[in-house]
Write a protein that holds these residues in place. Structure first.
Motif, short mmCIF file in Angstrom:
data_model
loop_
_atom_site.label_atom_id
_atom_site.label_comp_id
_atom_site.label_asym_id
_atom_site.label_seq_id
_atom_site.Cartn_x
_atom_site.Cartn_y
_atom_site.Cartn_z
N ASP A 184 -14.15 15.77 -7.89
CA ASP A 184 -13.94 16.85 -8.84
C ASP A 184 -14.45 18.19 -8.31
N ILE A 185 -15.68 18.20 -7.79
CA ILE A 185 -16.27 19.46 -7.32
C ILE A 185 -15.49 20.01 -6.13
N THR A 186 -15.10 19.13 -5.21
CA THR A 186 -14.38 19.58 -4.01
C THR A 186 -13.01 20.14 -4.38
N VAL A 187 -12.29 19.45 -5.24
CA VAL A 187 -10.95 19.90 -5.62
C VAL A 187 -11.03 21.20 -6.43
N LEU A 188 -11.98 21.27 -7.36
CA LEU A 188 -12.12 22.49 -8.17
C LEU A 188 -12.53 23.68 -7.30
N ALA A 189 -13.44 23.44 -6.34
CA ALA A 189 -13.84 24.52 -5.44
C ALA A 189 -12.66 25.01 -4.61
N ALA A 190 -11.83 24.08 -4.13
CA ALA A 190 -10.67 24.47 -3.35
C ALA A 190 -9.66 25.24 -4.19
N ALA A 191 -9.42 24.76 -5.42
CA ALA A 191 -8.46 25.45 -6.28
C ALA A 191 -8.95 26.85 -6.64
N GLY A 192 -10.22 26.97 -6.99
CA GLY A 192 -10.76 28.29 -7.35
C GLY A 192 -10.77 29.25 -6.18
N ALA A 193 -11.21 28.77 -5.02
CA ALA A 193 -11.26 29.64 -3.84
C ALA A 193 -9.87 30.05 -3.40
N ALA A 194 -8.91 29.13 -3.44
CA ALA A 194 -7.54 29.46 -3.06
C ALA A 194 -6.93 30.47 -4.02
N PHE A 195 -7.19 30.30 -5.30
CA PHE A 195 -6.64 31.23 -6.29
C PHE A 195 -7.17 32.65 -6.07
N LEU A 196 -8.48 32.76 -5.82
CA LEU A 196 -9.07 34.08 -5.60
C LEU A 196 -8.53 34.71 -4.31
N ALA A 197 -8.39 33.90 -3.26
CA ALA A 197 -7.93 34.43 -1.98
C ALA A 197 -6.48 34.91 -2.07
N VAL A 198 -5.61 34.11 -2.66
CA VAL A 198 -4.19 34.48 -2.72
C VAL A 198 -3.96 35.57 -3.76
N ARG A 199 -4.83 35.65 -4.76
CA ARG A 199 -4.72 36.73 -5.76
C ARG A 199 -4.92 38.09 -5.10
N ARG A 200 -5.89 38.14 -4.19
CA ARG A 200 -6.10 39.39 -3.46
C ARG A 200 -4.93 39.68 -2.53
N ALA A 201 -4.40 38.63 -1.90
CA ALA A 201 -3.32 38.82 -0.92
C ALA A 201 -2.01 39.25 -1.56
N THR A 202 -1.77 38.89 -2.82
CA THR A 202 -0.49 39.19 -3.46
C THR A 202 -0.55 40.45 -4.32
N ARG A 203 -1.69 41.10 -4.36
CA ARG A 203 -1.77 42.34 -5.13
C ARG A 203 -1.07 43.47 -4.40
N LYS A 204 -0.31 44.27 -5.14
CA LYS A 204 0.35 45.43 -4.54
C LYS A 204 -0.59 46.61 -4.39
N THR A 205 -1.62 46.65 -5.20
CA THR A 205 -2.62 47.72 -5.11
C THR A 205 -3.93 47.14 -4.62
N ALA A 206 -4.75 47.98 -4.03
CA ALA A 206 -6.04 47.53 -3.51
C ALA A 206 -6.94 47.08 -4.65
N PRO A 207 -7.57 45.89 -4.53
CA PRO A 207 -8.45 45.40 -5.59
C PRO A 207 -9.68 46.28 -5.74
N ARG A 208 -10.15 46.39 -6.98
CA ARG A 208 -11.32 47.22 -7.23
C ARG A 208 -12.63 46.49 -6.97
N GLY A 209 -12.57 45.19 -6.93
CA GLY A 209 -13.77 44.42 -6.61
C GLY A 209 -14.79 44.37 -7.72
N ARG A 210 -14.34 44.50 -8.99
CA ARG A 210 -15.29 44.48 -10.10
C ARG A 210 -15.95 43.11 -10.24
N GLY A 211 -15.13 42.05 -10.09
CA GLY A 211 -15.69 40.71 -10.21
C GLY A 211 -16.73 40.44 -9.14
N ARG A 212 -16.43 40.83 -7.90
CA ARG A 212 -17.38 40.63 -6.81
C ARG A 212 -18.66 41.43 -7.05
#
Length: 436
Positions: free
Chosen positions: A158-186
């Protein structure tokens, strides 16, 4: 999109090797230690043995979860950045950002699940060896039998799969944005980690010198500060680069390249800062504790033996896991730069200058990671030493720290230079055309 994800994995399995290795090692660590929960809950286990086993599972399981997330996140971030051209092509072909996210997350989940399943056998073996270690040190009764059950299995997967899903979502979310991310979450997580780490470290002074939990706030404070510095690593690296003096052609290339690639290099700095901070804090605080016990003339209790064993095991895990994270990130990042090296050589740079550039980059990365990792470690060591022994610093000197620095520096320098040397074997024209 799931079918496209499976097709992508079958066509180019090599690109997922780093993620698979990170998931495998992370799941193995989590299942190894959480199997102590299964063992402690078995019939016939005495209360002292059950407490020792549960403590080991709880403490190291927390470390393992943190390390798994950072390991998978760093490798997936590098993987998604290397696929920017492919992602852009998919977008131009009509794929929506949501479809691309599902594809990348699906790939990551599938790879992480395979890694977790492959880790079951090694985790069972590791759990048996860990139980033998506790029994040999007298912390667990010899009559206790090893058990690998649902807690270990489900937590690892569970932890490994959830970590992979969360990390992949964050990484591809940044890659598919048309505008530069503001980095508020970080920015939020950086502030939270630094503030909570500072509060945890300061709370050490609220404990007495003989309190059983004295080491906990100092250790967790150091970890949180290291996490905060790791998340802040792109800005920290840029700040250091702005203050570097001129260092010749290779130095000029290195500084310019690192300024442009500070965000990508943060994937290397993260494991480096975590390794330095956690290893420094844990080893020195355990040394202070041993000195205090020896000075009191009282034999070590079961709890003291548990703590020492846990600390040494944790450091061993940190060393191995962080080095593998570091090597994975460096290998993937350096291999991806084959085209860049070819362009530099076509522009007039010699292979020696390119290698010199990589060497300077490695040195700057090592200095940055060691500096902020050491700062995080000292933030926990100093208050712990002051409360436990009335001294500001441990008596062990720099020997332990120099050993930590040597391991970190060797991992960065050797991996970077060996990988770059292999990349330079390809002719410059061929490297540019193949990577285009």
């Amino acid at each position: 999109m799931f079918a496209l994800a499976m097709r992508s994995i079958r066509q180019r399995p090599g690109r997922f090797g780093a993620t698979l290795l990170s998931a495998f090692l992370g799941a193995a660590i989590i299942m190894t230690f959480n199997s102590m929960h299964d063992t402690a809950g078995a019939k016939g286990v005495d209360s002292t043995s059950a407490e020792s086993l549960s403590t080991a599972a709880g403490v190291v399981g927390g470390y393992g979860t943190l390390l798994v997330f950072f390991a998978v996140a760093s490798t997936l971030t590098v993987n998604v950045r290397q696929r920017s051209a492919e992602i852009e092509l998919l977008r131009c072909s009509g794929a929506t950002p949501a479809q691309i996210k599902r594809m990348v997350v699906g790939e990551s989940v599938a790879v992480a699940l395979v890694g977790a399943l492959l880790a079951i056998g090694p985790a069972m073996l590791g759990g048996r060896l860990l139980l033998d270690l506790f029994q040999d040190s007298g912390q667990v009764a010899e009559s206790v039998d090893y058990s690998f059950g649902t807690i270990a299995l489900l937590s690892g997967i569970d932890i490994t799969v959830l970590a992979a899903a969360g990390a992949a979502f964050l990484a591809v979310r940044r890659a598919t944005r048309k505008t530069a991310p503001r980095g508020r979450g970080r920015s939020f997580f950086v502030r939270a980690a630094l503030v909570l780490g500072g509060l945890s470290v300061c709370s050490t002074f609220a404990f007495s010198s003989t309190a059983a939990a004295l080491m906990a706030p100092a250790a967790y404070g150091s970890i949180l500060l290291a996490v905060g510095f790791a998340l802040l690593s792109p800005k920290l690296l840029r700040a250091l680069l702005d203050r570097l003096p001129p260092m010749g052609p290779s130095g000029y290339l290195a500084v310019r390249t690192m300024r442009e690639r500070a965000a990508q290099l943060s994937g290397v700095l993260m494991p480096l800062i975590l390794f330095t901070g956690m290893a420094t804090a844990t080893l020195y605080m355990q040394a202070v504790e041993n000195d205090a016990i020896d000075a009191s003339g009282v034999p070590k209790s079961i709890d003291a033996k548990n703590l020492e064993t846990l600390n040494l095991v944790v450091v061993g895990i940190i060393v191995v896991f962080s080095c593998i994270m570091l090597i994975n990130s460096l290998y993937a990042a350096t291999t991806y730069r084959r085209r860049e090296f070819g362009q530099q050589r076509l522009a007039g740079a010699t292979p020696g200058q390119v290698l010199g550039m990589i060497g300077i980059e490695s040195l700057v990365l090592t200095v940055t990671g060691v500096f902020f990792g050491t700062a995080a470690g000292l933030a926990g060591i100093i208050p712990f030493a002051m409360v436990r022994t009335d001294s500001v610093l441990p008596d062990e000197g720099l020997g332990v720290w120099l050993g930590i620095v040597a391991v970190a520096g060797a991992a960065v320098l050797v991996t970077s230079l060996v990988t770059a040397r292999r990349a330079l074997r390809t002719p410059a024209v061929g490297a540019v055309s193949l990577a285009a």
